[in-house]
Scaffold this active site. Structure first.
Site, mmCIF file in Angstrom:
data_model
loop_
_atom_site.group_PDB
_atom_site.id
_atom_site.type_symbol
_atom_site.label_atom_id
_atom_site.label_comp_id
_atom_site.label_asym_id
_atom_site.label_seq_id
_atom_site.Cartn_x
_atom_site.Cartn_y
_atom_site.Cartn_z
ATOM 1 N N ASN A 114 0.806 -1.223 0.000
ATOM 2 C CA ASN A 114 0.000 0.000 0.000
ATOM 3 C C ASN A 114 0.839 1.274 0.000
ATOM 4 O OD1 ASN A 114 -2.431 -1.579 0.193
ATOM 5 N ND2 ASN A 114 -1.997 -1.849 2.375
ATOM 6 N N ARG A 115 2.058 1.149 -0.485
ATOM 7 C CA ARG A 115 2.984 2.293 -0.556
ATOM 8 C C ARG A 115 3.338 2.863 0.814
ATOM 9 N NH1 ARG A 115 3.284 0.117 -4.741
ATOM 10 N NH2 ARG A 115 3.388 1.032 -6.815
ATOM 11 N N LEU A 116 3.076 2.110 1.872
ATOM 12 C CA LEU A 116 3.471 2.551 3.214
ATOM 13 C C LEU A 116 4.864 1.987 3.503
ATOM 14 C CD1 LEU A 116 0.127 2.212 5.198
ATOM 15 C CD2 LEU A 116 1.183 4.271 4.260
#
Length: 214
Positions: A191-193
């Protein structure tokens, strides 16, 4: 026009947590380097991007091979008279970056470049294959040349000149040691975290460790 907006990848291979990192960034770099090497999928683990500020005021990046790293920093070799070499001599504040796609990892190193000693440069030059040694002599790196044939003809002449002789290191060719002042480790996450951990050098020769927002 090529629309790349649908190019996506989910990063899920690992994590980077404060609970399992060393106090010194060189130790973490060493761990990541050998994990990448052991995992496979990356042909040249030591390939890095070197970014400098040129004499024309523009930044420029190029891929160079890391040849050694120690507790002091990171060493690579180049022609001191090249565009890269001149840029570093004028402004030694440079950036090194590694992207190891097989491990979904990136390392960005801000540092100050210093010429290595002549002994270090000599020892590495002596370890190189004969063809690479002659290549360092024949190439006036970054200068305009009339043709490929011009370079190859000069190489042939050098091969005759140095036949059965020890090939000396040219004085304009040698190493740079990049002493890090800041090292950021990036680990891809879902999630691009992504995980981003930054080490910053502080006055007492220790490192301040901070987590950055992805």
């Amino acid at each position: 026009m090529q629309d790349l907006s649908n190019y996506r990848k989910s990063y899920e291979k690992s994590e980077l947590l404060e609970s399992n990192i060393p106090e010194d960034p060189i130790n973490l770099f060493n761990r990541w380097f050998h994990e990448t090497e052991d995992f496979g999928g990356t042909e040249e683990v030591n390939a890095m991007t070197v970014a400098t500020i040129g004499l024309d005021g523009f930044p420029k990046s190029r891929v160079v091979l890391l040849k050694r790293f120690t507790e002091e920093g990171f060493i690579f070799y180049t022609n001191y008279n090249s565009e890269k070499g001149k840029a570093i001599e004028a402004n030694p504040n440079i950036c090194l970056s590694f992207f190891w796609h097989s491990m979904e990892r990136q390392v960005i190193i801000k540092g100050i470049a210093h010429r290595t000693s002549e002994v270090i440069s000599d020892n590495y030059f002596d370890s190189r294959p004969e063809g690479s040694k002659l290549g360092a002599i024949v190439s006036n790196q970054s200068e305009v040349v009339p043709s490929r044939a011009y370079i190859e003809e000069n190489l042939k002449q050098l091969e005759v000149e140095y036949e059965s002789m020890v090939i000396p290191r040219p004085k304009h060719w040698g190493g740079f040691l990049v002493v890090p002042v800041e090292v950021e480790f990036w680990q891809g996450r879902p999630n691009r975290l992504h995980d981003r951990i930054r080490y910053k050098s502080v006055e007492d020769f220790s490192w301040k460790i901070e987590r950055l927002s992805p």
